[in-house]
Design a protein around this motif. Structure first.
Motif, PDB file in Angstrom:
ATOM      1  N   ALA A  99      -6.361  -3.383 -11.281  1.00  0.00           N
ATOM      2  CA  ALA A  99      -6.478  -1.922 -11.367  1.00  0.00           C
ATOM      3  C   ALA A  99      -5.272  -1.396 -12.126  1.00  0.00           C
ATOM      4  O   ALA A  99      -4.179  -1.958 -12.051  1.00  0.00           O
ATOM      5  CB  ALA A  99      -6.540  -1.304  -9.968  1.00  0.00           C
ATOM      6  N   LYS A 100      -5.468  -0.316 -12.867  1.00  0.00           N
ATOM      7  CA  LYS A 100      -4.368   0.282 -13.634  1.00  0.00           C
ATOM      8  C   LYS A 100      -3.386   0.943 -12.675  1.00  0.00           C
ATOM      9  O   LYS A 100      -3.776   1.660 -11.759  1.00  0.00           O
ATOM     10  CB  LYS A 100      -4.927   1.307 -14.627  1.00  0.00           C
ATOM     11  CG  LYS A 100      -3.861   1.941 -15.514  1.00  0.00           C
ATOM     12  CD  LYS A 100      -4.482   2.860 -16.528  1.00  0.00           C
ATOM     13  CE  LYS A 100      -3.426   3.585 -17.348  1.00  0.00           C
ATOM     14  NZ  LYS A 100      -2.565   2.662 -18.077  1.00  0.00           N
ATOM     15  N   ALA A 101      -2.102   0.660 -12.899  1.00  0.00           N
ATOM     16  CA  ALA A 101      -1.063   1.245 -12.052  1.00  0.00           C
ATOM     17  C   ALA A 101      -1.026   2.760 -12.260  1.00  0.00           C
ATOM     18  O   ALA A 101      -0.763   3.241 -13.369  1.00  0.00           O
ATOM     19  CB  ALA A 101       0.292   0.619 -12.392  1.00  0.00           C
TER      20      ALA A 101
ATOM     21  N   LEU B  62      -3.436   6.553  -7.547  1.00  0.00           N
ATOM     22  CA  LEU B  62      -4.025   5.427  -6.834  1.00  0.00           C
ATOM     23  C   LEU B  62      -3.158   5.058  -5.632  1.00  0.00           C
ATOM     24  O   LEU B  62      -3.677   4.813  -4.538  1.00  0.00           O
ATOM     25  CB  LEU B  62      -4.175   4.216  -7.770  1.00  0.00           C
ATOM     26  CG  LEU B  62      -4.653   2.911  -7.124  1.00  0.00           C
ATOM     27  CD1 LEU B  62      -6.005   3.097  -6.443  1.00  0.00           C
ATOM     28  CD2 LEU B  62      -4.715   1.788  -8.164  1.00  0.00           C
ATOM     29  N   LEU B  63      -1.848   5.048  -5.843  1.00  0.00           N
ATOM     30  CA  LEU B  63      -0.928   4.769  -4.732  1.00  0.00           C
ATOM     31  C   LEU B  63      -1.127   5.788  -3.619  1.00  0.00           C
ATOM     32  O   LEU B  63      -1.253   5.427  -2.438  1.00  0.00           O
ATOM     33  CB  LEU B  63       0.514   4.792  -5.244  1.00  0.00           C
ATOM     34  CG  LEU B  63       1.616   4.734  -4.178  1.00  0.00           C
ATOM     35  CD1 LEU B  63       1.508   3.451  -3.360  1.00  0.00           C
ATOM     36  CD2 LEU B  63       2.995   4.834  -4.837  1.00  0.00           C
ATOM     37  N   LEU B  64      -1.179   7.066  -3.977  1.00  0.00           N
ATOM     38  CA  LEU B  64      -1.354   8.117  -2.973  1.00  0.00           C
ATOM     39  C   LEU B  64      -2.670   7.959  -2.221  1.00  0.00           C
ATOM     40  O   LEU B  64      -2.745   8.204  -1.016  1.00  0.00           O
ATOM     41  CB  LEU B  64      -1.296   9.495  -3.627  1.00  0.00           C
ATOM     42  CG  LEU B  64       0.067   9.982  -4.127  1.00  0.00           C
ATOM     43  CD1 LEU B  64      -0.071  11.354  -4.775  1.00  0.00           C
ATOM     44  CD2 LEU B  64       1.079  10.028  -2.997  1.00  0.00           C
ATOM     45  N   SER B  65      -3.710   7.531  -2.925  1.00  0.00           N
ATOM     46  CA  SER B  65      -5.022   7.418  -2.285  1.00  0.00           C
ATOM     47  C   SER B  65      -5.048   6.320  -1.228  1.00  0.00           C
ATOM     48  O   SER B  65      -5.879   6.349  -0.318  1.00  0.00           O
ATOM     49  CB  SER B  65      -6.101   7.145  -3.334  1.00  0.00           C
ATOM     50  OG  SER B  65      -5.987   5.821  -3.860  1.00  0.00           O
TER      51      SER B  65
ATOM     52  N   VAL C  97       5.784   4.621   5.137  1.00  0.00           N
ATOM     53  CA  VAL C  97       4.398   5.098   5.147  1.00  0.00           C
ATOM     54  C   VAL C  97       3.454   3.960   5.491  1.00  0.00           C
ATOM     55  O   VAL C  97       3.752   2.782   5.269  1.00  0.00           O
ATOM     56  CB  VAL C  97       3.999   5.698   3.779  1.00  0.00           C
ATOM     57  CG1 VAL C  97       4.802   6.963   3.486  1.00  0.00           C
ATOM     58  CG2 VAL C  97       4.183   4.682   2.661  1.00  0.00           C
ATOM     59  N   ARG C  98       2.300   4.334   6.036  1.00  0.00           N
ATOM     60  CA  ARG C  98       1.242   3.371   6.301  1.00  0.00           C
ATOM     61  C   ARG C  98       0.290   3.334   5.109  1.00  0.00           C
ATOM     62  O   ARG C  98      -0.054   4.378   4.561  1.00  0.00           O
ATOM     63  CB  ARG C  98       0.484   3.744   7.566  1.00  0.00           C
ATOM     64  CG  ARG C  98       1.263   3.547   8.856  1.00  0.00           C
ATOM     65  CD  ARG C  98       0.618   4.277  10.008  1.00  0.00           C
ATOM     66  NE  ARG C  98       0.687   5.726   9.827  1.00  0.00           N
ATOM     67  CZ  ARG C  98       0.092   6.611  10.629  1.00  0.00           C
ATOM     68  NH1 ARG C  98      -0.648   6.188  11.644  1.00  0.00           N
ATOM     69  NH2 ARG C  98       0.213   7.904  10.402  1.00  0.00           N
ATOM     70  N   VAL C  99      -0.105   2.138   4.750  1.00  0.00           N
ATOM     71  CA  VAL C  99      -1.043   1.944   3.650  1.00  0.00           C
ATOM     72  C   VAL C  99      -2.331   1.353   4.217  1.00  0.00           C
ATOM     73  O   VAL C  99      -2.299   0.388   4.978  1.00  0.00           O
ATOM     74  CB  VAL C  99      -0.451   1.008   2.575  1.00  0.00           C
ATOM     75  CG1 VAL C  99      -1.529   0.569   1.594  1.00  0.00           C
ATOM     76  CG2 VAL C  99       0.682   1.711   1.838  1.00  0.00           C
ATOM     77  N   ILE C 100      -3.461   1.974   3.847  1.00  0.00           N
ATOM     78  CA  ILE C 100      -4.775   1.449   4.251  1.00  0.00           C
ATOM     79  C   ILE C 100      -5.322   0.655   3.075  1.00  0.00           C
ATOM     80  O   ILE C 100      -5.706   1.219   2.044  1.00  0.00           O
ATOM     81  CB  ILE C 100      -5.745   2.581   4.633  1.00  0.00           C
ATOM     82  CG1 ILE C 100      -5.135   3.452   5.731  1.00  0.00           C
ATOM     83  CG2 ILE C 100      -7.081   2.000   5.090  1.00  0.00           C
ATOM     84  CD1 ILE C 100      -5.990   4.659   6.090  1.00  0.00           C
ATOM     85  N   ARG C 101      -5.350  -0.629   3.202  1.00  0.00           N
ATOM     86  CA  ARG C 101      -5.801  -1.480   2.114  1.00  0.00           C
ATOM     87  C   ARG C 101      -7.319  -1.386   1.956  1.00  0.00           C
ATOM     88  O   ARG C 101      -8.029  -0.979   2.886  1.00  0.00           O
ATOM     89  CB  ARG C 101      -5.391  -2.921   2.397  1.00  0.00           C
ATOM     90  CG  ARG C 101      -3.887  -3.149   2.364  1.00  0.00           C
ATOM     91  CD  ARG C 101      -3.546  -4.491   2.924  1.00  0.00           C
ATOM     92  NE  ARG C 101      -2.198  -4.910   2.562  1.00  0.00           N
ATOM     93  CZ  ARG C 101      -1.641  -6.046   2.985  1.00  0.00           C
ATOM     94  NH1 ARG C 101      -2.308  -6.846   3.805  1.00  0.00           N
ATOM     95  NH2 ARG C 101      -0.413  -6.367   2.613  1.00  0.00           N
TER      96      ARG C 101
ATOM     97  N   ARG D 204       0.786  11.069   3.774  1.00  0.00           N
ATOM     98  CA  ARG D 204       0.883  11.423   2.353  1.00  0.00           C
ATOM     99  C   ARG D 204       1.885  12.539   2.086  1.00  0.00           C
ATOM    100  O   ARG D 204       2.475  12.601   0.998  1.00  0.00           O
ATOM    101  CB  ARG D 204      -0.498  11.836   1.828  1.00  0.00           C
ATOM    102  CG  ARG D 204      -1.401  10.645   1.553  1.00  0.00           C
ATOM    103  CD  ARG D 204      -2.768  11.045   1.057  1.00  0.00           C
ATOM    104  NE  ARG D 204      -3.702   9.927   1.188  1.00  0.00           N
ATOM    105  CZ  ARG D 204      -5.004  10.045   1.306  1.00  0.00           C
ATOM    106  NH1 ARG D 204      -5.555  11.262   1.314  1.00  0.00           N
ATOM    107  NH2 ARG D 204      -5.773   8.972   1.426  1.00  0.00           N
ATOM    108  N   HIS D 205       2.087  13.393   3.058  1.00  0.00           N
ATOM    109  CA  HIS D 205       3.028  14.500   2.852  1.00  0.00           C
ATOM    110  C   HIS D 205       4.455  13.998   2.677  1.00  0.00           C
ATOM    111  O   HIS D 205       5.334  14.743   2.194  1.00  0.00           O
ATOM    112  CB  HIS D 205       2.969  15.470   4.034  1.00  0.00           C
ATOM    113  CG  HIS D 205       3.555  14.911   5.299  1.00  0.00           C
ATOM    114  ND1 HIS D 205       2.884  14.027   6.102  1.00  0.00           N
ATOM    115  CD2 HIS D 205       4.773  15.096   5.875  1.00  0.00           C
ATOM    116  CE1 HIS D 205       3.647  13.699   7.148  1.00  0.00           C
ATOM    117  NE2 HIS D 205       4.791  14.330   7.020  1.00  0.00           N
TER     118      HIS D 205
END
Length: 317
Positions: free
Chosen positions: A31-33, A37-40, A67-71, A47-48
């Motif tokens: 995927a393009k950096a 995309l990171l925020l999504s 932050v938590r990331v949902i893969r 996100r705030h």
């Protein structure tokens, strides 16, 4: 796992390292950096914490965010994202450099500790039962609820918990406890303490040495509960009690069961020589072998019972 990411503002080029892709649960370069995309992928509740595009272009970014990331596969990881703006010689922001580190285990441990502190606080506020600890530096960790219930500053209680005991009992209790602490032995005693509301409560207080698996002394753990309460010994305190079992306790327990050393060895999965070392007190105090021996005796009906003079009694159910 770690990764790196960068963003050059003039051309809009963003670069993510293979490690950064993997942290986000993405196949490297599939995927393009892109910042959006990171925020999504960041948890909506977090996100705030991320800077807005306008803030980034103006050079205003936080040094670090957690932050938590949902893969994409649904798993959640906690990342530490650090950010640094690069400026031109004229002082204009020209690029953003960042690093990422997976801190999921660390953050989960912190949450568990926070939950345990909350639970302990609630238990003392409602039942006046708590656990506490003391490190090698003699600094004590005591729940804040103790200060609330007794109306004394927490700093003073941690520095000298004997302040909670009524003056007429304080010196004798402190002397008895200090003698046991100095010998790194189990201690139990009772004392009256005044609450902030004026009530006088009678408490039972236990402290016990804590050892690591190599036999290194780590400090003490403790339990405090009202004498009128039949509080169960918590999991952490059980191991402290087991480490306080010495050779003569093991011999007494075997006698109650009419066991030989070989019987204890077979029941605990230890060798005969290990049982002998335990009974001769030549095995270090934090040894797992001691815990195995105590567990085998308890399964057979033996109980190690602390009594008020500090003695660890041996009984059979």
């Amino acid at each position: 796992m770690s990764g790196a990411w960068s963003w050059v503002f003039a051309g809009g080029e963003q670069i993510w390292s293979p490690g950064f892709y993997r942290l986000l649960g993405l196949v490297p370069n599939a995927a393009k950096a892109r910042y959006d995309l990171l925020l999504s992928l960041i948890h909506p509740e977090d996100r705030h914490l991320m800077p807005a595009l306008t803030d980034i272009r103006q050079g205003h970014v936080p040094r670090e965010v957690i932050v938590r990331v949902i893969r994409p596969n649904g798993t959640v990881r906690t990342l530490s994202l650090t950010m640094e703006i690069r400026f031109s010689t004229e002082g204009r922001p020209v690029a953003l450099n960042g690093t990422a580190l997976d801190v999921s285990d660390r953050e989960q441990l912190a949450r568990l500790r926070q939950e345990e502190r909350r639970r302990q606080g609630a238990l003392y506020l409602t039942e006046h039962i708590t656990t506490f600890s003391m490190g090698l530096d003699r600094i004590r960790e005591i729940p804040f609820a103790v200060a609330q219930v007794h109306g004394l500053p927490l700093e003073e209680i941690c520095a000298d918990p004997y302040l909670l005991i009524v003056p007429e009992e304080r010196s004798a209790f402190q002397a008895a406890a200090a003698e046991r602490i100095e010998r790194r032995a189990f201690f139990q005693g009772t004392a009256h303490e005044r609450l902030a509301n004026g009530e006088l409560w009678h408490f039972r207080i236990l402290t016990m040495p804590i050892w690591d698996l190599d036999g290194t002394y780590l400090g003490r753990g403790g339990l405090k509960y009202p004498v009128r309460s039949h509080a169960p010994v918590p999991v952490g305190a059980h191991e402290g009690l087991e480490h306080s079992v010495t050779g003569h306790h093991l011999r007494a327990a075997r006698a109650l069961l009419d066991w030989s050393m070989m019987d204890l060895a077979q029941a605990s999965g230890l060798s005969h020589s290990t049982v002998r070392r335990l009974e001769e007190d030549s095995e270090h105090r934090g040894s797992r072998s001691r815990l195995h021996a105590v567990d085998a005796l308890c399964r057979a009906g033996v109980r190690f019972v602390p009594i008020d003079d500090g003695t660890l009694a041996v009984a059979r159910v």
